[in-house]
Each structure stands twice: as C-alpha cells, then as structure tokens.
Design an enzyme around this catalytic site. Structure first.
Site, PDB file in Angstrom:
ATOM      1  N   TYR A  99       1.721  -4.997  -5.083  1.00  8.12           N
ATOM      2  CA  TYR A  99       1.049  -6.147  -4.470  1.00  8.12           C
ATOM      3  C   TYR A  99      -0.281  -5.680  -3.885  1.00  8.12           C
ATOM      4  O   TYR A  99      -0.469  -4.496  -3.614  1.00  8.12           O
ATOM      5  CB  TYR A  99       1.908  -6.798  -3.376  1.00  8.12           C
ATOM      6  CG  TYR A  99       2.589  -5.841  -2.431  1.00  8.12           C
ATOM      7  CD1 TYR A  99       1.864  -5.066  -1.531  1.00  8.12           C
ATOM      8  CD2 TYR A  99       3.972  -5.711  -2.435  1.00  8.12           C
ATOM      9  CE1 TYR A  99       2.491  -4.189  -0.669  1.00  8.12           C
ATOM     10  CE2 TYR A  99       4.609  -4.824  -1.577  1.00  8.12           C
ATOM     11  CZ  TYR A  99       3.860  -4.074  -0.693  1.00  8.12           C
ATOM     12  OH  TYR A  99       4.483  -3.200   0.154  1.00  8.12           O
ATOM     13  N   ALA A 105       8.401   3.568   9.652  1.00 10.10           N
ATOM     14  CA  ALA A 105       9.490   4.180  10.412  1.00 10.10           C
ATOM     15  C   ALA A 105      10.854   4.040   9.750  1.00 10.10           C
ATOM     16  O   ALA A 105      11.674   4.956   9.804  1.00 10.10           O
ATOM     17  CB  ALA A 105       9.512   3.582  11.815  1.00 10.10           C
ATOM     18  N   ARG A 106      11.114   2.908   9.119  1.00  2.33           N
ATOM     19  CA  ARG A 106      12.461   2.644   8.603  1.00  2.33           C
ATOM     20  C   ARG A 106      12.749   3.303   7.262  1.00  2.33           C
ATOM     21  O   ARG A 106      13.879   3.262   6.776  1.00  2.33           O
ATOM     22  CB  ARG A 106      12.661   1.137   8.482  1.00  2.33           C
ATOM     23  CG  ARG A 106      11.695   0.421   7.548  1.00  2.33           C
ATOM     24  CD  ARG A 106      11.830  -1.076   7.713  1.00  2.33           C
ATOM     25  NE  ARG A 106      10.913  -1.850   6.880  1.00  2.33           N
ATOM     26  CZ  ARG A 106      10.834  -3.182   6.911  1.00  2.33           C
ATOM     27  NH1 ARG A 106      11.618  -3.864   7.729  1.00  2.33           N
ATOM     28  NH2 ARG A 106       9.988  -3.828   6.141  1.00  2.33           N
ATOM     29  N   GLU A 107      11.750   3.932   6.660  1.00  2.00           N
ATOM     30  CA  GLU A 107      11.897   4.536   5.335  1.00  2.00           C
ATOM     31  C   GLU A 107      12.389   5.979   5.469  1.00  2.00           C
ATOM     32  O   GLU A 107      11.683   6.937   5.181  1.00  2.00           O
ATOM     33  CB  GLU A 107      10.567   4.443   4.584  1.00  2.00           C
ATOM     34  CG  GLU A 107      10.118   2.996   4.374  1.00  2.00           C
ATOM     35  CD  GLU A 107       8.683   2.857   3.876  1.00  2.00           C
ATOM     36  OE1 GLU A 107       8.056   3.892   3.546  1.00  2.00           O
ATOM     37  OE2 GLU A 107       8.177   1.718   3.824  1.00  2.00           O
ATOM     38  N   GLU A 161       7.059   5.481  -4.253  1.00  2.00           N
ATOM     39  CA  GLU A 161       8.083   4.659  -3.606  1.00  2.00           C
ATOM     40  C   GLU A 161       9.424   5.156  -4.136  1.00  2.00           C
ATOM     41  O   GLU A 161       9.757   4.948  -5.300  1.00  2.00           O
ATOM     42  CB  GLU A 161       7.887   3.175  -3.944  1.00  2.00           C
ATOM     43  CG  GLU A 161       6.584   2.569  -3.430  1.00  2.00           C
ATOM     44  CD  GLU A 161       6.665   2.151  -1.971  1.00  2.00           C
ATOM     45  OE1 GLU A 161       7.766   2.246  -1.385  1.00  2.00           O
ATOM     46  OE2 GLU A 161       5.633   1.729  -1.419  1.00  2.00           O
ATOM     47  N   ASN A 199      -0.222   1.931   7.348  1.00  2.00           N
ATOM     48  CA  ASN A 199      -0.739   1.900   5.980  1.00  2.00           C
ATOM     49  C   ASN A 199      -1.568   0.653   5.693  1.00  2.00           C
ATOM     50  O   ASN A 199      -1.786   0.292   4.539  1.00  2.00           O
ATOM     51  CB  ASN A 199       0.398   2.023   4.960  1.00  2.00           C
ATOM     52  CG  ASN A 199      -0.057   2.715   3.695  1.00  2.00           C
ATOM     53  OD1 ASN A 199      -0.909   3.604   3.735  1.00  2.00           O
ATOM     54  ND2 ASN A 199       0.493   2.321   2.562  1.00  2.00           N
ATOM     55  N   ARG A 200      -2.022   0.013   6.761  1.00  2.00           N
ATOM     56  CA  ARG A 200      -3.055  -1.027   6.660  1.00  2.00           C
ATOM     57  C   ARG A 200      -4.223  -0.688   7.582  1.00  2.00           C
ATOM     58  O   ARG A 200      -5.102  -1.509   7.802  1.00  2.00           O
ATOM     59  CB  ARG A 200      -2.501  -2.404   7.061  1.00  2.00           C
ATOM     60  CG  ARG A 200      -1.329  -2.898   6.246  1.00  2.00           C
ATOM     61  CD  ARG A 200      -1.699  -3.194   4.813  1.00  2.00           C
ATOM     62  NE  ARG A 200      -0.600  -3.818   4.086  1.00  2.00           N
ATOM     63  CZ  ARG A 200       0.422  -3.156   3.542  1.00  2.00           C
ATOM     64  NH1 ARG A 200       0.487  -1.841   3.647  1.00  2.00           N
ATOM     65  NH2 ARG A 200       1.381  -3.799   2.898  1.00  2.00           N
TER      66      ARG A 200
END
Length: 417
Positions: free
Chosen positions: A356, A177-179, A378, A251-252
C-alpha cells in the site's frame, strides 16, 4: 501436571499483557472490492473499536484487496451483522484472540535468561547485547546511537571482522512494537553470523569483507509497552502538545514524502506521522547514524511483520527507483532462496503497488540518501496468527530469513558502488 502447565501458560500470558484478557475478541479478514466496501469499513471504524492489522489504517485500504482487523468482544456481533447486511465476503481468521495470545508462548515452563527460540523481554535483550559483544570481541562491538523518548539507550551491534573502511549493510528490527518476530530475527542473525563464522564459507567471506550494523530494537519504549500494558501497541510512546494520545508511527516519520500519503496527521491514529519528519528521538538517532556512515553503507534492510513480502522503493509515490529492474531481479532471486528451505512463499515488488502507499518510511528515505539496495522484509505469516506468531515458528522463520539476508549481502558484495 497438565493442569499446572496450563495454569503457568495462562498466568504468563496475563502477566505479559498487563491484565488484557482478549476473551471473545476476533480478527476478521474482509474482501474489499470497491469504494462502497471501503466506505462501509470506514463507517464501521468510526462507530466501533477496530484495530487494523493489515493494512495499518482505514486510509490505506484499496479496492480489490483484503483487510485484516481486530474487533473487541462487545462489537463482534455488530461487525458481523454489518458485513452480512452489506454482502461483504469475510472470514474469521481468529475466533477467540485469547487462545492465540496464550498459544504464542511455548507451553513449556519458560527458562530465565535469553533464548533465541523464544520472545525475549527488553531487559533480556539489553543484557544479551552486552553479553554477545563481550563473548565475541573479534567480531562484535556494541555502541549507543541515541536514546528513546523515555530515556532508554538505543544499542547498535557492529558485526564483522575488524578492518579499515569496510563497506557495510545496515539492518534494523523492532520499528513497530507489536511485531515481535522482528527483534527475534535480529538476535538470531547475530548468533548465526558468529556461530557460522569460520565454518561456512559464505558467512566467513561476508564478515571478512563487510560490516553489518544490526539494530535489534528501535522502538524500545513501545516494545516494552507490548509486554507490560498493551500487546498490540504499534507506535512509539512520545507525548504530543495539545493531544492526550500517545505515540508516533516511526515508519511514517522519515523525510521521504513525509505525511503526503498513507499517513495521518491525527496523533490518535496508528499511522500518525508526527509533528515533523524525524520528530521522534528514535528515528532521528537512526537517520543521524546512517547519514554519518553514508559513504560506507551499501544496503539498508528493515525487518517487519506480517505478510511474507519483500518490498523496495517506492512506497511514498507510485514511481519506481532508477535501478528498479535490478531491485526486482534481486528480490525475485532472494525470495526464491528463502523458499528453498521451508517452502515459505513471499511476494515482492515496489511498496506502493505491492502492499500500500505509505509516506515517511525508512526504506524510501535510505534509498533517497543514495543507498541503492533498500528493502523491507515482512516476515511470517500471512494472517493465520498475524502479530501472534507462535514461538514454535521462530526457528524456521529465522532460518529462512537468514538465507535471504545472506543472499542479499553476497549480491551487494559483488556489486559495490
């Protein structure tokens, strides 16, 4: 007049974030060299309010890396003291978060309606999806592929010249949401595709021969929440039996090494994988659509921020895809193309080693479904603003990313399978 503009900007920032003021909050970048350093950060996270920006949680911190996190004003002195006492090298990326939150919006008085160079609220984006489809019926159609936890329609735009059995590329934005720069890019992509069709040879060929399925915002509930209540909300807004904590990391939540590594089973964590794979209505809708169109979808692109990276499978394990050499070569060429416009440098590689380990990601899932070209972008930046990329950078970010997507799409068109 200047005082009025300042007041307007401050009022906008306050209105957008439900009364959060961020005064005195800081964002730190800490150099982590070994397990002892990781344990110190872990202990800090257990005793103070830390919001991890990169990586997404304390469990994903690796030796010989950096970690970015946001700290509440009342905890900043404690955090700095602990870092100094333990001789951890750090720098303050953002010394007063309020200033940067306010600065992400253009200081000019905001016009009503949709803008490709501003961050748009969901209701504005929703109206735009209808308008852009209505105005461009020969190239765009809008459909609903599902609903969110809170009952909102999830819209998909099909972009391309009408044709039978065309190969396709699926691209989504707005997982986390914050992206905010992510949904901004999907909107820009649609506009540029339509604007340059018939004018630019490459775009015309791509839309003639390929369909682009563009999902402007997947996590709509969370996106709205970042505008109304909590600017740095990440997850969905689903509820969980037996817990007062809200949301799952979409996304998990995919069935790709689900919850094995780099994800949490604690509903209160930012990387909560959900009670089961595809437990979220949003991820289930996306997965169902791709499964139904699997024979035609040749590439999967998912747009996130921040880090300036282009990553490909795998993230859920330290293993490489069967066409790893091809993915690596394509990523190398794509980031070179991206850098050609504004000089923006991207790193690239397999997810687990480049950024990661993280299980349950949509890119790995799509790849395991047989989609050979699966990439996560990204976008800007590398931490100066983090999730608060100013509106003044939207155009440049989208221009360079559009180049990258065109490059990948042209490659896919030349390597159909």
């Amino acid at each position: 007049m200047l005082a009025l503009l300042v007041l307007v900007t401050v009022a906008l920032a306050s209105a957008h974030h439900g009364g959060e003021h961020f005064e005195g909050e800081k964002v730190f970048r800490v150099n982590v060299e070994d397990e002892n350093h990781i344990n110190i950060i872990r202990e800090l996270a257990s005793t103070t309010q830390i919001d991890f920006w990169k990586p997404d949680s304390v469990t994903q911190i690796k030796p010989h890396s950096t970690v970015d996190f946001r700290v509440k004003a009342e905890d900043t002195v404690t955090v700095e003291n602990v870092l100094k006492q333990n001789e951890l090298q750090y720098k303050v990326l953002i010394s007063n978060l309020r200033n940067v939150v306010e600065a992400q919006f253009d200081s000019r008085v905001r016009a009503t309606g949709h803008s490709y160079e501003k961050y748009n609220k969901w209701e504005t984006i929703e109206a735009w999806t209808q308008q852009v489809a209505t105005e461009n019926p020969a190239l765009i159609s809008r459909s609903v592929i599902g609903t969110t936890f809170e009952g909102r329609a999830i819209y998909l735009l099909k972009v391309g010249k009408a044709g039978q059995n065309k190969p396709a590329i699926f691209m989504d934005c707005g997982f986390h949401a914050r992206e905010w720069i992510s949904p901004a890019f999907c909107q820009w992509f649609v506009r540029e595709a339509v604007r340059t069709y018939g004018r630019e040879i490459q775009v015309t060929e791509l839309l003639d021969k390929l369909d682009f399925y563009v999902l402007p915002v997947l996590n709509i509930d969370g996106y709205i929440y970042t505008w109304t209540k909590s600017r740095f909300w990440r997850k969905t807004r689903s509820t969980h039996t037996g817990s007062s904590c809200i949301g799952t990391d979409p996304n998990r939540n995919f069935d790709a090494g689900w919850c094995e590594i780099g994800a949490s089973r604690n509903p209160c964590d930012e990387t909560y994988c959900g009670p089961a794979a595809e437990s979220e209505k949003e991820t289930k809708a996306l997965a169902d659509f791709i499964r139904n169109k699997l024979s035609s979808i040749k590439a999967y692109l998912t747009i996130h921020s921040y880090s300036q990276m282009m990553i490909y499978p795998y993230s859920y394990a330290y293993k490489l895809g069967e066409n790893n050499a091809e993915l690596n070569a394509l990523a190398k060429a794509t980031v070179k193309e991206l850098a050609s416009l504004h000089g923006t440098k991207y790193t690239y590689g397999p997810g687990a080693t480049t950024i990661y380990p993280a299980a349950g990601g949509s890119d790995d899932w799509a790849y395991d479904q047989g989609i050979r070209y699966s990439f996560t972008f990204e976008l800007r930046d590398t931490g100066r603003y983090g999730f608060l990329l100013p509106e003044s950078q939207i155009r440049a970010t989208c221009e360079e990313t559009f180049l990258a997507i065109k490059y990948v799409a042209s490659y896919v068109l030349e390597h159909l399978y």
